[in-house]
Design an enzyme around this catalytic site. Structure first.
Site, PDB file in Angstrom:
ATOM      1  N   GLU A   1       0.956  -1.347   0.082  1.00  0.00           N
ATOM      2  CA  GLU A   1      -0.100  -0.111   0.101  1.00  0.00           C
ATOM      3  C   GLU A   1       0.864   1.356   0.015  1.00  0.00           C
ATOM      4  OE1 GLU A   1      -2.996  -0.158   3.105  1.00  0.00           O
ATOM      5  OE2 GLU A   1      -3.718  -2.144   2.520  1.00  0.00           O
TER       6      GLU A   1
ATOM      7  N   HIS B   1      -8.319  10.474   4.710  1.00  0.00           N
ATOM      8  CA  HIS B   1      -8.210   9.662   3.657  1.00  0.00           C
ATOM      9  C   HIS B   1      -8.376  10.028   2.247  1.00  0.00           C
ATOM     10  CE1 HIS B   1      -7.844   5.950   1.481  1.00  0.00           C
ATOM     11  NE2 HIS B   1      -7.751   5.302   2.454  1.00  0.00           N
TER      12      HIS B   1
ATOM     13  N   ARG C   1      -0.178   9.210   2.426  1.00  0.00           N
ATOM     14  CA  ARG C   1      -1.651   9.457   1.833  1.00  0.00           C
ATOM     15  C   ARG C   1      -1.713  11.012   2.307  1.00  0.00           C
ATOM     16  NH1 ARG C   1      -5.155   5.860   5.532  1.00  0.00           N
ATOM     17  NH2 ARG C   1      -3.939   4.293   4.696  1.00  0.00           N
TER      18      ARG C   1
ATOM     19  N   HIS D   1     -10.209  10.011   8.536  1.00  0.00           N
ATOM     20  CA  HIS D   1     -10.263   8.475   8.611  1.00  0.00           C
ATOM     21  C   HIS D   1      -9.503   8.178   9.719  1.00  0.00           C
ATOM     22  CE1 HIS D   1      -9.688   4.433   7.001  1.00  0.00           C
ATOM     23  NE2 HIS D   1      -8.400   4.688   7.028  1.00  0.00           N
TER      24      HIS D   1
ATOM     25  N   ARG E   1      -0.052   8.114  10.128  1.00  0.00           N
ATOM     26  CA  ARG E   1      -0.155   6.670   9.963  1.00  0.00           C
ATOM     27  C   ARG E   1       0.341   5.916   8.773  1.00  0.00           C
ATOM     28  NH1 ARG E   1      -4.011   2.675   8.993  1.00  0.00           N
ATOM     29  NH2 ARG E   1      -5.328   4.177   8.358  1.00  0.00           N
TER      30      ARG E   1
END
Length: 391
Positions: free
Chosen positions: A115, A230, A271, A328, A363
């Site tokens: 990811e 997110h 992200r 998120h 994160r």
């Protein structure tokens, strides 16, 4: 006249996500444990986790995994906590498998995906419902333990404080009655803060209840402004929780496009950088294309995403879908040490409501389930080691 009720238990755990469940399962079977769920036990964000759970593949992967976590967290992570999480990961995965959790495999070998912000594949998964697979199996095991009881639709409204120590909680039960629960040790596992936001992937009842009480009783907090957005949730004009389009789809080759259908960013960057780029597009959504992912991969790895999008009128095999950023994950929370103990005696915090420093300022994808499990187990071990003889 007000009806007063009281209960006693050795440990009360507020929350039934992976953190609360794993903590309960690592407490002695001779210890009485009472778990509180604000809604039904299945209505936790842990059930919603799609992408997967990280694991240290082998010793050669350590430096890379450590650096990926630190870099995603802008090097504000607590190094000791990151090391503990990574070193504990393989053991936790083996325990999950022992509880019946099934991860994707081929010819007896576990499969790994990648990811955003990961330098290599190290994420185990179960289709695109990894959180549901893990959490449901842990919940099944908890329900088999005679020493563990779950109270559903019960909301914590206060703590019971005696001599600057937490001696339990006050809650509103399903019958709308106020009840005191005396406990030798209290574990907060109440999840995130998404219910406070207009657009969030979280359940609406996750409203930071533990954070509110921590402020009231001056329990140490940390990094409350570290909230993760997110970049890819399914765009909708409807109210309520936003449907997450897992970062795994970008790990498998999905692409982001702006209004002119131009690819505008490296999809595997951390992200928050992706989110900044989406905001620069100055549109209510951008386009995500999964068309480059083989159809068999979509149907096998992402069946839940495929089905949900189809229900909303989008066939991800053939057409792009509109995506929008949404709140998120909460990296801050109640400060805890490496045993998940807070600054107040007899009070622990695990999972998203806690801040042990693993995530730093941002994160790393798929570290959340692992972090929750590792430090929930450490909370249980610390409670076990420091068990008091009396209430």
């Amino acid at each position: 006249m007000k009806e007063e009720k009281e209960m006693k238990t050795e440990v009360v755990i507020v929350g039934t996500g992976v953190g609360g469940l794993f903590c309960a399962l690592h407490l002695p079977k001779t210890m009485s444990v009472l778990m509180i769920s604000k809604k039904e036990p299945e209505e936790s964000d842990s059930f919603l986790a799609q992408g997967g759970i990280c694991v240290l593949r082998d010793e050669k992967d350590y430096d890379s995994y450590f650096e990926d976590t630190m870099r995603a967290g802008h090097y504000e992570n607590r190094k000791e906590s990151v090391d503990i999480m990574i070193r504990s990961s393989r053991e936790v995965i083996e325990e999950l498998i022992g509880f019946g959790v099934e991860f994707a495999s081929k010819e007896g070998e576990l499969l790994y995906t990648r990811e955003g912000a990961h330098s290599k594949p190290r994420i185990l998964y179960h289709e695109d419902i990894t959180g549901k697979e893990i959490t449901s199996k842990l919940l099944e095991e908890v329900k088999r333990r005679p020493n563990i009881k779950i109270l559903s639709n019960t909301t914590m409204i206060d703590w019971m404080i005696e001599k600057e120590q937490c001696r339990g909680i006050v809650c509103i039960t399903e019958e709308r009655k106020e009840e005191e629960i005396f406990a030798n040790q209290t574990v907060l596992a109440t999840g995130g803060i998404g219910g406070l936001y207009e657009h969030s992937t979280n359940y609406r009842h996750l409203t930071g209840d533990s954070i509110t009480l921590a402020k009231r009783y001056k329990v140490r907090l940390e990094n409350l402004n570290y909230v993760q957005i997110h970049p890819t949730t399914l765009y909708s004009k409807e109210s309520g929780r936003r449907f997450l389009i897992s970062e795994s789809v970008r790990g498998e080759g999905a692409k982001l496009y702006n209004a002119k259908m131009e690819r505008f960013i490296d999809e595997l960057l951390p992200r928050d950088i992706v989110t900044e780029q989406m905001k620069k597009d100055n549109m209510p959504f951008v386009w995500l294309s999964m068309k480059e992912i083989p159809e068999e991969v979509i149907l096998k790895h992402f069946p839940n995403i495929y089905t949900h999008c189809l229900e909303k009128g989008y066939d991800v095999r053939k057409e792009n879908i509109p995506v929008v950023p949404a709140q998120h994950y909460f990296m801050g929370g109640i400060w805890v040490d490496t045993t998940s103990h807070t600054s107040m005696k007899r009070l622990y915090a695990v999972g998203e409501t806690s801040c042990n420093g693993v995530h730093g300022a941002n994160r790393l994808a798929s570290n959340s389930l692992l972090e929750s499990l590792v430090f929930a187990k450490r909370a249980a071990e610390n409670i076990k080691a420091n068990k008091e003889a009396h209430y």
